[in-house]
Structures are given as structure tokens and as C-alpha cells.
Design a protein around this motif. Structure first.
Motif, PDB file in Angstrom:
ATOM      1  N   SER A  41     -32.955  -6.426  36.234  1.00 38.42           N
ATOM      2  CA  SER A  41     -33.031  -7.978  35.735  1.00 38.42           C
ATOM      3  C   SER A  41     -31.589  -8.477  36.232  1.00 38.42           C
ATOM      4  N   LEU A  42     -31.413  -9.753  36.350  1.00 40.81           N
ATOM      5  CA  LEU A  42     -30.442 -10.686  36.575  1.00 40.81           C
ATOM      6  C   LEU A  42     -29.909 -11.099  35.118  1.00 40.81           C
ATOM      7  N   LEU A  43     -30.733 -11.239  34.317  1.00 40.95           N
ATOM      8  CA  LEU A  43     -30.325 -11.908  32.780  1.00 40.95           C
ATOM      9  C   LEU A  43     -31.508 -11.533  31.876  1.00 40.95           C
ATOM     10  N   ILE A  44     -30.896 -11.103  30.734  1.00 38.94           N
ATOM     11  CA  ILE A  44     -31.974 -10.626  29.738  1.00 38.94           C
ATOM     12  C   ILE A  44     -31.514 -11.806  28.477  1.00 38.94           C
ATOM     13  N   VAL A  45     -32.473 -12.205  27.792  1.00 41.01           N
ATOM     14  CA  VAL A  45     -32.027 -13.143  26.535  1.00 41.01           C
ATOM     15  C   VAL A  45     -32.896 -12.838  25.367  1.00 41.01           C
ATOM     16  N   GLU A  46     -32.155 -12.754  24.445  1.00 41.53           N
ATOM     17  CA  GLU A  46     -32.945 -12.133  22.826  1.00 41.53           C
ATOM     18  C   GLU A  46     -32.425 -13.284  21.966  1.00 41.53           C
ATOM     19  N   VAL A  47     -33.240 -13.624  21.267  1.00 37.01           N
ATOM     20  CA  VAL A  47     -33.246 -15.018  20.335  1.00 37.01           C
ATOM     21  C   VAL A  47     -33.367 -14.318  18.968  1.00 37.01           C
ATOM     22  N   THR A  48     -32.365 -14.269  17.857  1.00 39.19           N
ATOM     23  CA  THR A  48     -32.647 -13.782  16.826  1.00 39.19           C
ATOM     24  C   THR A  48     -33.519 -14.537  15.706  1.00 39.19           C
ATOM     25  N   SER A  49     -34.290 -13.511  15.161  1.00 39.23           N
ATOM     26  CA  SER A  49     -34.910 -14.224  13.899  1.00 39.23           C
ATOM     27  C   SER A  49     -34.491 -13.334  12.678  1.00 39.23           C
ATOM     28  N   PRO A  50     -34.838 -13.868  11.579  1.00 39.34           N
ATOM     29  CA  PRO A  50     -34.051 -13.229  10.388  1.00 39.34           C
ATOM     30  C   PRO A  50     -34.585 -11.732  10.183  1.00 39.34           C
ATOM     31  N   SER A  51     -35.822 -11.284  10.745  1.00 42.29           N
ATOM     32  CA  SER A  51     -36.204  -9.958  10.757  1.00 42.29           C
ATOM     33  C   SER A  51     -35.567  -9.090  11.705  1.00 42.29           C
ATOM     34  N   ASP A  52     -35.050  -9.490  12.846  1.00 38.15           N
ATOM     35  CA  ASP A  52     -34.550  -8.733  13.979  1.00 38.15           C
ATOM     36  C   ASP A  52     -33.222  -9.179  14.303  1.00 38.15           C
ATOM     37  N   GLY A  53     -32.294  -9.859  13.607  1.00 39.46           N
ATOM     38  CA  GLY A  53     -30.980 -10.345  13.913  1.00 39.46           C
ATOM     39  C   GLY A  53     -30.094  -9.300  14.329  1.00 39.46           C
ATOM     40  N   ASP A  54     -30.055  -8.150  13.416  1.00 36.92           N
ATOM     41  CA  ASP A  54     -28.986  -7.152  13.444  1.00 36.92           C
ATOM     42  C   ASP A  54     -29.647  -6.204  14.884  1.00 36.92           C
ATOM     43  N   THR A  55     -30.630  -6.122  14.973  1.00 32.62           N
ATOM     44  CA  THR A  55     -31.112  -5.195  16.310  1.00 32.62           C
ATOM     45  C   THR A  55     -30.803  -5.950  17.563  1.00 32.62           C
ATOM     46  N   ASP A  56     -30.872  -7.345  17.701  1.00 31.02           N
ATOM     47  CA  ASP A  56     -30.462  -7.867  18.796  1.00 31.02           C
ATOM     48  C   ASP A  56     -28.888  -8.048  18.971  1.00 31.02           C
ATOM     49  N   ARG A  57     -28.152  -8.182  17.728  1.00 33.82           N
ATOM     50  CA  ARG A  57     -26.810  -8.196  17.857  1.00 33.82           C
ATOM     51  C   ARG A  57     -26.188  -6.852  18.434  1.00 33.82           C
ATOM     52  N   VAL A  58     -26.696  -5.756  17.883  1.00 32.40           N
ATOM     53  CA  VAL A  58     -26.022  -4.520  17.747  1.00 32.40           C
ATOM     54  C   VAL A  58     -26.690  -3.513  18.668  1.00 32.40           C
ATOM     55  N   THR A  59     -28.005  -3.178  18.303  1.00 31.63           N
ATOM     56  CA  THR A  59     -28.793  -2.343  19.207  1.00 31.63           C
ATOM     57  C   THR A  59     -29.212  -2.476  20.458  1.00 31.63           C
ATOM     58  N   LYS A  60     -29.798  -3.803  20.742  1.00 32.00           N
ATOM     59  CA  LYS A  60     -30.128  -4.035  21.917  1.00 32.00           C
ATOM     60  C   LYS A  60     -29.199  -4.353  22.797  1.00 32.00           C
ATOM     61  N   ARG A  61     -27.964  -4.904  22.461  1.00 28.54           N
ATOM     62  CA  ARG A  61     -26.875  -5.244  23.023  1.00 28.54           C
ATOM     63  C   ARG A  61     -26.213  -3.923  23.679  1.00 28.54           C
ATOM     64  N   ARG A  62     -26.049  -3.040  22.867  1.00 30.37           N
ATOM     65  CA  ARG A  62     -25.530  -1.707  23.281  1.00 30.37           C
ATOM     66  C   ARG A  62     -26.371  -0.855  24.396  1.00 30.37           C
ATOM     67  N   ARG A  63     -27.733  -1.060  24.124  1.00 27.74           N
ATOM     68  CA  ARG A  63     -28.505  -0.282  24.864  1.00 27.74           C
ATOM     69  C   ARG A  63     -28.668  -1.112  26.529  1.00 27.74           C
ATOM     70  N   TYR A  64     -28.739  -2.561  26.281  1.00 29.89           N
ATOM     71  CA  TYR A  64     -28.866  -3.106  27.621  1.00 29.89           C
ATOM     72  C   TYR A  64     -27.604  -2.887  28.536  1.00 29.89           C
ATOM     73  N   ALA A  65     -26.623  -2.714  27.683  1.00 32.46           N
ATOM     74  CA  ALA A  65     -25.433  -2.509  28.327  1.00 32.46           C
ATOM     75  C   ALA A  65     -25.371  -0.957  29.165  1.00 32.46           C
ATOM     76  N   GLN A  66     -25.856  -0.079  28.129  1.00 31.23           N
ATOM     77  CA  GLN A  66     -25.860   1.218  28.760  1.00 31.23           C
ATOM     78  C   GLN A  66     -26.587   1.483  30.046  1.00 31.23           C
ATOM     79  N   PHE A  67     -27.873   0.675  29.993  1.00 32.83           N
ATOM     80  CA  PHE A  67     -28.853   0.804  31.080  1.00 32.83           C
ATOM     81  C   PHE A  67     -28.396  -0.329  32.105  1.00 32.83           C
TER      82      PHE A  67
END
Length: 186
Positions: free
Chosen positions: A106-132
Motif C-alpha cells: 500500500s501507499l497509505l492505510i487509514v483506520e477510523v476509530t469507533s468506540p468498540s475498536d479504538g484501542d485496536t486501531d491506536r495500538v495493535t494495528k499501528r504496531r502490526r502495520y509498521a512491522q509489515f
């Protein structure tokens, strides 16, 4: 007589089978987050923020020979399968008709937080997107009403973060985009 569980010769076969099965059982809008199957149900507010970005980058994305979408992102060797709110991907990568792409395609990945997944987008996905190797990760945090643009991915995370900035603060997308986005509609 006991039934022995199926053990594939190659662990990658089991991972691939699980990720494909999730898509068939839960539909096209399901993710696997650190081994947990989660349906993806974006709110209209989430969709509005993603559409605002899509509208603003549309012409430049076409100039770059890319497309936008929210298709599957695979993370081989991990218990993860993501469906971002928006991704910018070169046209030739999308044309392969693969079940997923890798973050570094990809050139850009965007995640928009929801009350149910905010921490996942802020921490888990951020870490994994960087790793990959996703070169740019934009986190639109609707709960905090901020945006943060992450760049320079590495094995331990992103080395650079622009933000968090409150909605309304102009967002400069670097190369290859070279655009300034209005974040007031997020």
C-alpha cells in the motif's frame, strides 16, 4: 476411539485456511485481531471520515496509478487479517485478484476509530502495520477528535508520528501524495 485433530504439514496452510474460512463464515467484513474474529461494522460517522479522505485524495490517487478501497490486508505468520477503513494501493496490485494484499504493497492505510475498536486501531494495528512495512498509517481518532499520521515503519513500530492534532488542523500527506487535507469533516 478418539478423533485426532487435523495437523497440516505446513503451519502456513492452517493459517491460510483459517483466514479464508473467516471470510466465508462471517462475510467480507470480518477481521482477525490477534487471533480473535471480529465483525467489521463501521458507523456512518466512520464512513463519512473515510469518504472525506477519499474525496480529497481521489485525483492524486488516479495520477499515481492507484486505487482506493477497503479490502483485506493479510499479515502472514500472525493471527491477523485486517480490513482497513481505507487503503491506497497501486492498480497492478489490485488487479491480481488476490484474497488480500500485504501492508507494504500500500501507499497509505487509514483506520477510523469507533468506540468498540479504538484501542485496536491506536495500538495493535499501528504496531502490526509498521512491522509489515505500511509506509503511511493515518489514524483518525473520532473519540479523541484527533488525527495522527505515522511514517517510517520499522520492526518495533513507526519512527515518526505527526500528531495527534485536533480535527480542523490541516493534514499534509507527504510523498508521493504531496497534498494538504482538510480535516474539519472528520
Amino acid at each position: 476411539m478418539s478423533v485426532q485433530p487435523y495437523q497440516p504439514a505446513d503451519p502456513a496452510d492452517l493459517e491460510r485456511a483459517l483466514k479464508i474460512a473467516v471470510q466465508h463464515v462471517a462475510g467480507d467484513r470480518a477481521e482477525i485481531i490477534e487471533g480473535v474474529i471480529q465483525p467489521v461494522s463501521p458507523t456512518w460517522g466512520d464512513e463519512g471520515a473515510a469518504e472525506s479522505i477519499r474525496d480529497q485524495i481521489h485525483a492524486r490517487v488516479r495520477e499515481l496509478g492507484c486505487r482506493t478501497g477497503s479490502g483485506n490486508i493479510g499479515l502472514p505468520g500472525t493471527p491477523n487479517w485486517y480490513v482497513p477503513d481505507l487503503a491506497v494501493v497501486p492498480r497492478e496490485v489490485m488487479a491480481k485478484d488476490a484474497p488480500s494484499i500485504l501492508p507494504d504493497q500500500s501507499l497509505l492505510i487509514v483506520e477510523v476509530t469507533s468506540p468498540s475498536d479504538g484501542d485496536t486501531d491506536r495500538v495493535t494495528k499501528r504496531r502490526r502495520y509498521a512491522q509489515f512495512g505500511a509506509p503511511l498509517y493515518l489514524l483518525v481518532d473520532r473519540q479523541d477528535e484527533t488525527w495522527t499520521l505515522y511514517s517510517a515503519p520499522g520492526a518495533l513500530g513507526y519512527e515518526h508520528a505527526e500528531g495527534p492534532h485536533p480535527f480542523g488542523t490541516p493534514l499534509r500527506l507527504p510523498e508521493p501524495f504531496e497534498l494538504v487535507l482538510d480535516t474539519g469533516e472528520f
